[in-house]
Design a protein around this motif. Structure first.
Motif, mmCIF file in Angstrom:
data_model
loop_
_atom_site.group_PDB
_atom_site.id
_atom_site.type_symbol
_atom_site.label_atom_id
_atom_site.label_comp_id
_atom_site.label_asym_id
_atom_site.label_seq_id
_atom_site.Cartn_x
_atom_site.Cartn_y
_atom_site.Cartn_z
ATOM 1 N N GLY A 20 0.818 -1.207 0.000
ATOM 2 C CA GLY A 20 0.000 0.000 0.000
ATOM 3 C C GLY A 20 0.846 1.248 0.000
ATOM 4 O O GLY A 20 1.970 1.252 0.429
ATOM 5 N N GLU A 21 0.269 2.306 -0.492
ATOM 6 C CA GLU A 21 0.952 3.599 -0.475
ATOM 7 C C GLU A 21 1.085 4.021 0.979
ATOM 8 O O GLU A 21 0.116 4.047 1.716
ATOM 9 C CB GLU A 21 0.092 4.592 -1.257
ATOM 10 C CG GLU A 21 0.839 5.790 -1.779
ATOM 11 C CD GLU A 21 2.091 5.444 -2.566
ATOM 12 O OE1 GLU A 21 3.139 6.000 -2.241
ATOM 13 O OE2 GLU A 21 2.028 4.618 -3.476
ATOM 14 N N SER A 22 2.268 4.327 1.412
ATOM 15 C CA SER A 22 2.448 4.547 2.835
ATOM 16 C C SER A 22 2.203 5.988 3.239
ATOM 17 O O SER A 22 1.799 6.255 4.329
ATOM 18 C CB SER A 22 3.861 4.186 3.232
ATOM 19 O OG SER A 22 4.729 5.037 2.547
ATOM 20 N N SER A 23 2.509 6.920 2.353
ATOM 21 C CA SER A 23 2.291 8.304 2.725
ATOM 22 C C SER A 23 0.801 8.531 2.782
ATOM 23 O O SER A 23 0.136 8.514 1.777
ATOM 24 C CB SER A 23 2.916 9.235 1.684
ATOM 25 O OG SER A 23 4.299 9.148 1.763
ATOM 26 N N ASN A 24 0.301 8.698 3.955
ATOM 27 C CA ASN A 24 -1.130 8.749 4.147
ATOM 28 C C ASN A 24 -1.445 10.016 4.915
ATOM 29 O O ASN A 24 -1.831 9.967 6.058
ATOM 30 C CB ASN A 24 -1.515 7.511 4.970
ATOM 31 C CG ASN A 24 -2.909 7.082 4.665
ATOM 32 O OD1 ASN A 24 -3.601 7.749 3.904
ATOM 33 N ND2 ASN A 24 -3.329 5.997 5.281
ATOM 34 N N PRO A 25 -1.183 11.170 4.291
ATOM 35 C CA PRO A 25 -1.198 12.383 5.085
ATOM 36 C C PRO A 25 -2.593 12.780 5.521
ATOM 37 O O PRO A 25 -3.462 13.003 4.700
ATOM 38 C CB PRO A 25 -0.623 13.424 4.129
ATOM 39 C CG PRO A 25 -0.874 12.887 2.767
ATOM 40 C CD PRO A 25 -0.941 11.402 2.885
ATOM 41 N N ALA A 26 -2.801 12.864 6.812
ATOM 42 C CA ALA A 26 -4.064 13.403 7.296
ATOM 43 C C ALA A 26 -4.045 14.904 7.054
ATOM 44 O O ALA A 26 -5.042 15.514 6.705
ATOM 45 C CB ALA A 26 -4.215 13.106 8.772
ATOM 46 N N ARG A 32 2.876 10.375 7.450
ATOM 47 C CA ARG A 32 3.277 8.997 7.741
ATOM 48 C C ARG A 32 4.014 8.496 6.514
ATOM 49 O O ARG A 32 3.472 8.564 5.406
ATOM 50 C CB ARG A 32 2.017 8.154 7.995
ATOM 51 C CG ARG A 32 2.301 6.924 8.835
ATOM 52 C CD ARG A 32 1.034 6.181 9.111
ATOM 53 N NE ARG A 32 0.580 5.487 7.912
ATOM 54 C CZ ARG A 32 -0.623 4.961 7.767
ATOM 55 N NH1 ARG A 32 -1.516 5.088 8.711
ATOM 56 N NH2 ARG A 32 -0.957 4.326 6.666
ATOM 57 N N VAL A 33 5.205 8.021 6.691
ATOM 58 C CA VAL A 33 6.064 7.701 5.548
ATOM 59 C C VAL A 33 6.691 6.334 5.723
ATOM 60 O O VAL A 33 7.259 6.025 6.775
ATOM 61 C CB VAL A 33 7.187 8.762 5.397
ATOM 62 C CG1 VAL A 33 8.144 8.386 4.275
ATOM 63 C CG2 VAL A 33 6.586 10.132 5.128
ATOM 64 N N THR A 81 5.113 16.754 12.308
ATOM 65 C CA THR A 81 5.638 15.455 12.736
ATOM 66 C C THR A 81 5.671 14.502 11.552
ATOM 67 O O THR A 81 4.831 14.574 10.655
ATOM 68 C CB THR A 81 4.790 14.821 13.860
ATOM 69 O OG1 THR A 81 3.476 14.588 13.354
ATOM 70 C CG2 THR A 81 4.729 15.706 15.079
ATOM 71 N N ILE A 82 6.653 13.633 11.557
ATOM 72 C CA ILE A 82 6.793 12.597 10.543
ATOM 73 C C ILE A 82 6.817 11.268 11.277
ATOM 74 O O ILE A 82 7.685 11.047 12.135
ATOM 75 C CB ILE A 82 8.118 12.716 9.759
ATOM 76 C CG1 ILE A 82 8.334 14.126 9.208
ATOM 77 C CG2 ILE A 82 8.190 11.662 8.662
ATOM 78 C CD1 ILE A 82 7.614 14.462 7.963
ATOM 79 N N LYS A 83 5.880 10.395 10.955
ATOM 80 C CA LYS A 83 5.935 9.041 11.508
ATOM 81 C C LYS A 83 6.602 8.139 10.478
ATOM 82 O O LYS A 83 6.064 7.897 9.405
ATOM 83 C CB LYS A 83 4.539 8.514 11.828
ATOM 84 C CG LYS A 83 4.602 7.131 12.464
ATOM 85 C CD LYS A 83 3.251 6.576 12.815
ATOM 86 C CE LYS A 83 3.392 5.233 13.521
ATOM 87 N NZ LYS A 83 2.088 4.597 13.764
#
Length: 201
Positions: A20-26, A32-33, A81-83
């Motif tokens: 799945g595409e991981s960058s899932n920016p809210a 989230r990367v 923040t970057i997870k």
């Protein structure tokens, strides 16, 4: 060897979730990367991850089998923040075919070599080519010369690695997982280079 003994064991089964595409920016402030580490066996990939996530170094640990997974959230100076969802891949040749499962959809890749091992630098260049061919076109790539604490045994010159990184649109840094030198800076630099989604209207 690696620092994977202290990592939570993750089997390579259930790989479907890796695609799945991981960058899932809210939103643009909380990303989230998916980040993948690639490199030859024994260069210290697991040690880098363990040092970053837990502040630990375990020189007696075993080699990573398949891949292991950890996550860590990094707060930047701009209040974002970057997870990082970190996949630490095994360096042994027999696991090389699995690597695309981990770097597919990754927003960032850290390619690691050992500054005392010319062979590991050659292997790092192989992984860079693989990422360029099959990785996300916008992937942020870092070239990392690990084991900087062994400078007296250096076989790969910093300038050669820096030139290679510049030529391939990567940034270059030398680290020591043993002393923690430049470990946090590495992940901060990756974070700074990640593309940010446009703010929601």
């Amino acid at each position: 060897m690696g620092c994977s003994a202290s990592l939570p064991a993750k089997s390579v089964g259930g790989v479907g979730s890796l695609d799945g595409e991981s960058s899932n920016p809210a939103d643009s402030n909380n990303l989230r990367v998916k980040l993948v580490l690639l490199g030859d066996s024994g260069v210290g990939k697991s040690c880098i991850v363990l040092r970053f996530v837990r502040g630990q170094f375990d020189p007696t640990s075993k080699v990573t089998v398949g891949a292991s997974f950890l996550s860590q959230t990094l707060a930047l100076q701009d209040s974002s923040t970057i997870k990082f969802e970190i996949w630490d891949t095994a360096g042994q040749e027999r696991y090389a075919a699995l690597a695309p499962l981990y770097y597919r959809g990754a927003g960032a890749a850290i390619v690691v070599y050992d500054i005392t091992s010319p062979e590991s630098f050659i292997k790092a260049q192989y992984w860079v080519k693989e990422l360029q061919k099959h990785g996300n076109p916008d992937i942020v790539m870092a070239l990392v010369g690990n084991k900087a604490d062994l400078n007296e045994n250096r076989s790969v010159q910093s300038q050669d690695a820096r030139d290679y990184a510049d030529k391939n649109g990567m940034f270059f840094i030398e680290t020591s997982a043993k002393t923690a030198d430049n470990i946090n800076q590495l992940f901060e630099e990756v974070a700074k280079r990640l593309p940010r989604p446009a703010p929601l209207p």
